[in-house]
Design an enzyme around this catalytic site. Structure first.
Site, mmCIF file in Angstrom:
data_model
loop_
_atom_site.group_PDB
_atom_site.id
_atom_site.type_symbol
_atom_site.label_atom_id
_atom_site.label_comp_id
_atom_site.label_asym_id
_atom_site.label_seq_id
_atom_site.Cartn_x
_atom_site.Cartn_y
_atom_site.Cartn_z
ATOM 1 N N CYS A 1 30.477 1.752 2.772
ATOM 2 C CA CYS A 1 29.909 1.803 1.412
ATOM 3 C C CYS A 1 29.212 3.144 1.147
ATOM 4 O O CYS A 1 29.008 3.533 0.012
ATOM 5 C CB CYS A 1 28.946 0.654 1.195
ATOM 6 S SG CYS A 1 27.444 0.800 2.180
ATOM 7 N N CYS B 1 24.128 4.563 2.984
ATOM 8 C CA CYS B 1 23.243 5.263 3.912
ATOM 9 C C CYS B 1 23.309 6.763 3.659
ATOM 10 O O CYS B 1 22.296 7.453 3.650
ATOM 11 C CB CYS B 1 23.625 4.952 5.363
ATOM 12 S SG CYS B 1 25.353 5.325 5.735
ATOM 13 N N CYS C 1 18.132 4.668 6.137
ATOM 14 C CA CYS C 1 19.546 4.277 6.132
ATOM 15 C C CYS C 1 19.712 2.866 6.675
ATOM 16 O O CYS C 1 20.492 2.077 6.140
ATOM 17 C CB CYS C 1 20.373 5.269 6.935
ATOM 18 S SG CYS C 1 19.767 5.491 8.620
ATOM 19 N N THR D 1 -4.696 -14.546 -5.312
ATOM 20 C CA THR D 1 -3.659 -13.813 -6.044
ATOM 21 C C THR D 1 -4.109 -12.412 -6.432
ATOM 22 O O THR D 1 -5.302 -12.112 -6.480
ATOM 23 C CB THR D 1 -3.258 -14.586 -7.301
ATOM 24 O OG1 THR D 1 -4.437 -14.858 -8.057
ATOM 25 C CG2 THR D 1 -2.588 -15.895 -6.938
ATOM 26 N N CYS E 1 21.462 -0.232 4.539
ATOM 27 C CA CYS E 1 22.778 -0.686 5.012
ATOM 28 C C CYS E 1 22.943 -2.185 4.774
ATOM 29 O O CYS E 1 22.107 -2.983 5.196
ATOM 30 C CB CYS E 1 22.951 -0.381 6.495
ATOM 31 S SG CYS E 1 24.533 -0.977 7.136
ATOM 32 N N CYS F 1 -10.344 -16.122 -7.490
ATOM 33 C CA CYS F 1 -9.546 -16.256 -8.702
ATOM 34 C C CYS F 1 -9.747 -15.022 -9.590
ATOM 35 O O CYS F 1 -10.867 -14.701 -9.972
ATOM 36 C CB CYS F 1 -9.954 -17.520 -9.446
ATOM 37 S SG CYS F 1 -8.873 -17.850 -10.843
ATOM 38 N N CYS G 1 13.504 7.981 10.068
ATOM 39 C CA CYS G 1 12.635 7.367 9.055
ATOM 40 C C CYS G 1 12.986 5.900 8.796
ATOM 41 O O CYS G 1 12.220 5.182 8.170
ATOM 42 C CB CYS G 1 12.707 8.153 7.747
ATOM 43 S SG CYS G 1 14.249 7.908 6.830
ATOM 44 N N ASN H 1 -13.807 -20.732 -3.390
ATOM 45 C CA ASN H 1 -12.875 -19.885 -4.116
ATOM 46 C C ASN H 1 -13.626 -18.665 -4.659
ATOM 47 O O ASN H 1 -14.216 -18.714 -5.721
ATOM 48 C CB ASN H 1 -12.217 -20.696 -5.241
ATOM 49 C CG ASN H 1 -11.224 -19.888 -6.038
ATOM 50 O OD1 ASN H 1 -11.177 -18.662 -5.930
ATOM 51 N ND2 ASN H 1 -10.427 -20.567 -6.842
ATOM 52 N N PHE H 2 -13.608 -17.571 -3.886
ATOM 53 C CA PHE H 2 -14.208 -16.308 -4.314
ATOM 54 C C PHE H 2 -13.089 -15.342 -4.696
ATOM 55 O O PHE H 2 -13.188 -14.146 -4.518
ATOM 56 C CB PHE H 2 -15.035 -15.663 -3.188
ATOM 57 C CG PHE H 2 -16.276 -16.440 -2.807
ATOM 58 C CD1 PHE H 2 -16.776 -17.447 -3.641
ATOM 59 C CD2 PHE H 2 -16.936 -16.158 -1.617
ATOM 60 C CE1 PHE H 2 -17.921 -18.143 -3.270
ATOM 61 C CE2 PHE H 2 -18.078 -16.855 -1.254
ATOM 62 C CZ PHE H 2 -18.571 -17.856 -2.074
#
Ligand code: FAD
Ligand code: FMN
Ligand code: SF4
Ligand code: SF4
Ligand code: SF4
Lengths: 466, 419
Positions: free
Chosen positions: B344, B347, B381, B200, B385, B134, B378, B131-132
């Protein structure tokens, strides 16, 4: 007292057009799209020791199959379902989920809509069936044979499980098609003939034989008129098979025992629905239909008549609180314009050639009996006639007692076959399950019985060998 | 049906689904329950010198109705005596000889490392995880991420361990570092048999607006904790891909971070991991989730005509390239399916206010229209959606050859790059 005569021509309604039938009998639980299933599945909390599973009579691991749908693994979901309940498809459509799994969902306690478990189950089972994905094979042959009498949910579930366990199984089914009440009883807006046939094919593909149009009889005299239909003697089965499973369901609708019952437009609900399913709803009903009784079968018959165009009145001798039909079924009937008339007892069906009306007595509530139901008393002089063109009686079904009496050592309790926890009857070679054991519950109960009876038979036949 | 069995750096396990070193592997009772439920391996809660834990310990990020999108903890390594852990590890190995049991460890001195390795090998563990990573409590004492963040120390401690260990050694890497490949290569130089990542990520989850306390609160105060759960998956995938694609890195990788379903696992494996580890999802739902991971993975391999997990490993790793290597002449534009659009207009407003003003509203319908001439492709949208597959990104045939930045006319160093 009013006496009304009805003109001959108005008595029966014409059979509705195909398009009208399709529309009015469309499925009340339509299939979920993949997107809808994902959204609904994502709502499930994956409860520990889930109350929904506890409420399922066939103990399907509901959080697991829903999680599998959520992770886009519908195949795994179907396997989870079929492992417990090989008739998961019909159960998804016909189970009264509001009082079973969905009724137990923890979301109810948060005053939120419970998970749509039935339709999620339908999504997964349809996926497997439509893609013909099968999960079970014939087991290692045991070289033993089991006869299953009745090709309903109990019989099919039993036959399937026995085949998995390595038995040679033959199902004897009196009717033209297997499926039991899935084919001839439940409402077609829940489960169609095509659905029933598809399910029977899927389940039986594992490799057991179904002999349709073959009634098992106790004596040779009970032969059928049509050459197309056969009879098989129970005695012969007893000789040929190592064990026998009785999954024969119930019998005919109980007669009312009142005058006028033999008029042509008087029918039992089970028989009426049989005809409806057989003819794919292409039947005619009276313009005004009176349904006697307020159980779920009565409600089905009432809704079906209404969908065929009739004005429908349900008569029940006690109050709305006493009726055995589920609230959601009653609500469904009211939405279909069915009228309910409580505290009324029919005393006679009147009419010379044809049904013209039902003579009734009004009741009053005098108290509550020890089962919590209203005690009633007829009100003197309250007699009246409800004019109608057709009467459907739905006050329960008979049990096939005469047949059962021909099996020596078989014990009945109020006409229901007595079984131990292995579903073994008091005649060791005979096992039983489904409606003929519980007196008439749901498809899912019959499936669980059939499955567990198969395991009971397996234990019995293993024990016999050792 | 595909075989899920794996050989990870010499550690054999019935499937690639392992429990990460964390509360689900605190005790033998838990690990045995996990193996019964179907987990293929477990990395024991990190062993070390005695510590004390605080109360409370966890904080979470909820996103709207979804709980625990991200989980943060300020817990340390095991708070149970070493003898108890060792005894329970022995019991687990006796009952489940074919499952992978890995001892996670974190010590200060070479002697401590060697002593613990010996004791663990004596009870039959299948491997070690160092464990390097924590990020709290231990690094202040020169352990955990303090090691992972310093390649030289990482290499040195790994080599200490390799002197004593006869079983495979996995080095668990911290993501709290600028370039993960430095730490991975250090572990490799130290002689490690494999790496696992990520541990983590430094975080503070939340501030209580009434009391002004940071969360999780220990009597009004908090500390930076370790972040994990679904929210960290993209970070973990990136780090796994960085190592898997590094030309000098050759060790097997155990993927960790936000894994909850077979799909997440498959993504890590495609990215180059050959086993996966899970913590938060089990802390949320329990051990039973592994059933879906097993059935889903096996069906997925079948659907790809693959026989074993190793057939899936790494297919995507080489597709994560440097930006300069991407084709600048490749172009997609958004396409709206009017049949499934629910109107809706998310977009529209996303593109109008947040991107490139390339969606127009139309008279007489709520279905917006894409202005293909100005759409830069890109994806925004299609990401906002709410209807699946309603907006698709469609490839446009530009008729142009592949062109990378080095050769692009806009690149001031263009000539130099080509010649
Ligand atoms: C009108 C109606 C509606 C219903 N709606 C629902 C519903 O919506 N949801 C739900 O869950 N349940 C519903 N049920 C209940 C459900 O259909 C039954 O509980 C279930 O079908 C019982 O299964 P079973 O196999 O025991 O009997 P059945 O389904 O009755 O099957 C028995 C089979 O045995 C055959 N058989 C009988 N005697 C012989 C013989 N001597 N030889 C050969 N074959 C024989 C019969 O032809 C039949 O096919 C409904 C029942 C009715 C009557
Ligand atoms: C409460 C908690 C305690 C943890 N303790 C340890 C530990 O003792 N040793 C260790 O190597 N990792 C520890 N971790 C990190 C996990 O093993 C894992 O690397 C991380 O949670 C990412 O995976 P996840 O997104 O599946 O949770 C801990 C995580 C949590 C949430
Ligand atoms: S009770 Fe409801 S939320 Fe809980 S597992 Fe069952 S369906 Fe899901
Ligand atoms: S999860 Fe268990 S240990 Fe944690 S606060 Fe709740 S009851 Fe206490
Ligand atoms: S976001 Fe999707 S559903 Fe909403 S308007 Fe745009 S295309 Fe239609």
């Amino acid at each position: 007292m009013i006496e009304i005569s009805i003109k001959e021509t108005t008595r029966l309604l014409p059979i509705p057009e195909e398009a009208t039938l399709t529309k009015s009998f469309s499925n009340i639980k339509p299939a979920l799209s993949a997107g809808e299933a994902m959204i609904e599945a994502s709502r499930c909390l994956f409860c520990h020791d889930a109350p929904c599973t506890q409420a399922c009579p066939s103990s399907i691991d509901i959080p697991m199959f829903i999680r599998q749908i959520m992770s886009q693994n519908p195949k795994g979901a179907a396997k989870t379902i079929f492992t417990q309940n090989i008739l998961g498809k019909s159960c998804a459509s016909v189970c009264p989920t509001q009082v079973l799994c969905e009724g137990a969902c923890v979301y109810n306690d948060m005053n939120e809509k419970p998970i749509d478990i039935g339709r999620l189950q339908g999504f997964a089972t349809d996926y497997a069936i439509e893609n013909n994905i099968r999960f079970f094979q014939k087991g290692q042959p045991t070289r033993k044979k089991v006869a299953v009498i009745g090709g309903g949910p109990a019989g099919l579930a039993c036959a399937h499980e026995l085949t998995v366990l390595g038995y040679e199984v033959v199902v004897y089914e009196a009717h033209e098609k297997a499926g039991g009440l899935n084919a001839y009883g439940v409402a077609p807006y829940k489960f169609t003939n095509a659905d029933a046939a598809e399910e029977v094919d899927y389940v039986s593909q594992i490799g057991f034989t179904i002999k349709t149009k073959t009634r098992v009889v106790a004596q040779t005299e009970e032969t059928t008129s049509s050459s197309d239909y056969h009879t098989v003697l129970l005695n012969d089965l007893e000789k040929d098979y190592d064990a026998i499973f009785l999954g024969m369901g119930l019998g005919e609708s109980k007669k009312l025992g009142i005058p006028g019952e033999n008029l042509p437009e008087v029918q039992g609900a089970a028989e009426f629905i049989y005809q409806l399913r057989k003819e794919e709803q292409k039947i005619s009903v009276g313009r005004r239909v009176v349904v006697i009784g307020a159980g779920n079968t009565a409600i089905d018959a009432a809704v079906e008549s209404a969908k065929l165009g009739a004005d429908v009145q349900v008569l029940y001798h006690r109050t709305a609180q006493d009726q055995s039909a589920y609230d959601f079924e009653v609500a469904h009937a009211k939405a279909a314009n069915v009228k309910f008339c409580y505290l009324v007892t029919p005393s006679e069906i009147i009419g010379s050639q044809h049904v013209e009306g039902v003579r009734c007595l009004q009741n009053e509530v005098t108290g509550v009996d020890d089962r919590g139901k209203s005690k009633i008393n007829p009100i003197l002089g309250s007699e009246f006639v409800l004019p109608c063109d057709m009467v459907i009686y739905a006050t329960g079904q008979e049990k096939q007692v005469r047949f059962y009496h021909s099996i020596s050592g078989l014990t009945l309790e109020h006409g229901k076959i007595l079984v131990n926890p292995n579903y073994q009857t008091t005649h060791p070679k005979y096992f039983a399950g489904g409606d003929c054991v519980n007196g008439g519950k749901e498809v899912v109960n019959a499936v669980a019985h059939g499955r567990d009876a198969a395991r009971g038979i397996h234990r019995y036949l293993l024990g016999e060998k050792n | 049906m595909a075989d899920l069995k794996i050989n990870f750096a010499g550690i054999i396990a019935p499937n690639p689904f392992w429990l990460a070193s964390a509360p689900p592997t605190n005790t033998g009772y838990q690990v045995m329950r996990a193996f019964e439920a179907g987990w293929g391996g477990a990395v024991w809660k990190t062993l070390g010198q005695p510590i004390v834990n605080v109360s409370s310990r966890y904080g979470a990020l909820n996103y709207k109705n979804d709980r625990m999108m991200g989980l943060n903890n300020i817990e340390l390594i095991t708070d149970r005596p070493l003898e108890v852990n060792i005894r329970e590890m022995k019991e687990v190995k006796e009952r489940f000889p074919n499952h992978a049991l890995i001892a996670s460890m974190m010590f200060e001195t070479k002697e401590e490392w060697h002593d613990c390795i010996k004791r663990c090998e004596d009870v039959g563990v299948d491997g070690f995880e160092l464990n390097f990573g924590c990020p709290h409590g231990m690094c202040e004492r020169g352990m955990g991420s303090a090691v992972g963040q310093n390649p030289d120390v990482c290499e040195k401690i790994t080599s200490w361990v390799m002197e004593a260990a006869t079983k495979p050694v996995i080095v668990k890497l911290t993501p709290n570092i600028t370039d993960i490949t430095k730490a991975g290569l250090a572990a490799q130089r130290g002689g490690a048999n494999a790496v696992s990542l990520i541990n983590t990520i430094n975080s503070v989850t939340r501030v209580d607006l009434e009391t002004f306390e940071p969360m999780p609160s220990v009597n009004g105060y908090s500390t930076h904790g370790g972040y994990c759960g679904p929210a960290v998956k993209p970070i973990a995938l990136n780090m796994v891909s960085a190592l898997a694609a590094h030309p000098d890195f050759h060790l097997p990788i155990s993927g960790i971070g936000g894994i909850e379903t077979w799909r997440d696992s498959a993504e890590f494996i495609l990215m180059g991991a050959s086993s996966v580890q899970v913590c938060t999802a089990v802390m949320h739902y329990g051990f039973r989730i592994v059933t879906d991971m097993i059935t889903g993975m096996s069906d997925y391999l079948d659907s790809k005509n693959m026989k074993a997990i190793e057939d899936l490993v790494g297919h995507t790793a080489h597709r994560v390239k440097r930006w300069e290597e991407l084709d600048l002449n490749y172009k997609v534009v958004a396409h709206i399916d009017p049949g499934t659009c629910i109107g809706c207009q998310l977009c529209y407003i996303a593109c109008e206010d947040g991107a490139h003003q390339s969606i127009a509203l139309q008279e007489g319908t709520r279905v917006p229209a894409i202005k293909e001439e100005s759409c830069v492709g890109c994806n925004l949208c299609s990401l906002v959606c709410p209807v699946d597959d309603c907006i698709s990104m469609v490839k446009v045939n530009t008729g142009k050859e592949k062109l990378v930045w080095a050769e692009h006319p806009a690149n001031p160093h263009q000539i130099a790059a080509i010649h």
